[in-house]
Design a protein around this motif. Structure first.
Motif, short mmCIF file in Angstrom:
data_model
loop_
_atom_site.label_atom_id
_atom_site.label_comp_id
_atom_site.label_asym_id
_atom_site.label_seq_id
_atom_site.Cartn_x
_atom_site.Cartn_y
_atom_site.Cartn_z
N ARG A 256 0.89 -0.96 0.01
CA ARG A 256 0.07 0.02 -0.02
C ARG A 256 0.89 1.27 0.12
O ARG A 256 0.69 2.18 -0.74
CB ARG A 256 -1.02 -0.19 1.27
N SER B 184 2.35 1.57 -3.80
CA SER B 184 1.48 1.91 -4.45
C SER B 184 0.95 3.31 -4.16
O SER B 184 0.92 4.23 -5.29
CB SER B 184 0.31 1.05 -4.30
N HIS B 185 0.97 3.77 -3.02
CA HIS B 185 0.54 5.23 -2.64
C HIS B 185 1.47 6.16 -3.38
O HIS B 185 1.06 7.14 -3.89
CB HIS B 185 0.28 5.70 -1.23
N ASP C 50 1.58 6.17 -7.09
CA ASP C 50 0.44 6.95 -7.74
C ASP C 50 0.52 8.38 -7.57
O ASP C 50 0.27 9.14 -8.38
CB ASP C 50 -0.94 6.47 -6.97
N ARG D 195 2.99 9.18 -10.31
CA ARG D 195 2.44 9.20 -11.68
C ARG D 195 1.49 10.14 -11.90
O ARG D 195 1.42 10.89 -13.08
CB ARG D 195 1.52 7.76 -11.61
N ARG D 196 0.82 10.80 -10.79
CA ARG D 196 -0.34 11.99 -10.91
C ARG D 196 0.57 13.10 -11.34
O ARG D 196 0.41 14.17 -12.06
CB ARG D 196 -1.13 12.17 -9.68
#
Length: 134
Positions: A25, A28-29, A32, A35-36
């Motif tokens: 988690r 992944s956070h 992300d 990526r944003r």
């Protein structure tokens, strides 16, 4: 003199490994978030994917791994790791609540003691005759 990106013959990279207990988690956070950011600035690509960048930066931030060690083992430059680290800190700081709002929330809950950890406070020391004790 020519510049080549390849390694010299017989060169063996020295790797430094550490055990990094991370949850999926967490990685992944951070991936992300990266990526944003890449999408927001319309960056086409980076040398490494966001997930791998996240793991490298977590090793630097959590275990105080040297930038040069992490860069060398991942075929990127030390300055690239430094830039990504600073970028990630900025992105995570933008997600954190403001101090006044956090203190207001603590006061509403009836708490009396607040421990703030990891806060960077810029200061300027006086020099010469203007210098005072403490």
């Amino acid at each position: 003199m020519t510049k080549t990106k390849g390694r010299a013959e017989g060169a063996c990279p020295l790797l430094h490994q550490c055990r990094l207990p991370l949850s999926t988690r967490t990685v992944s956070h951070l991936a992300d978030v990266l990526r944003r950011r890449l999408k927001a600035i319309r960056s086409r690509w980076r040398i490494l994917p966001p997930g791998r960048i996240a793991v490298i930066l977590l090793a630097v931030l959590r275990h105080d791994q040297r930038l040069a060690d992490m860069a060398g083992g991942n075929d990127v430059s030390k300055s690239t790791v430094r830039r990504r680290r600073d970028e990630l800190i900025t992105l995570l700081a933008a997600q954190a609540p403001r101090l006044d709002r956090a203190l207001q929330k603590v006061a509403e809950q009836g708490e009396e003691v607040v421990l703030i950890d990891g806060t960077l406070v810029p200061i300027q020391r006086r020099t010469g005759k203007a210098d005072r004790r403490n």
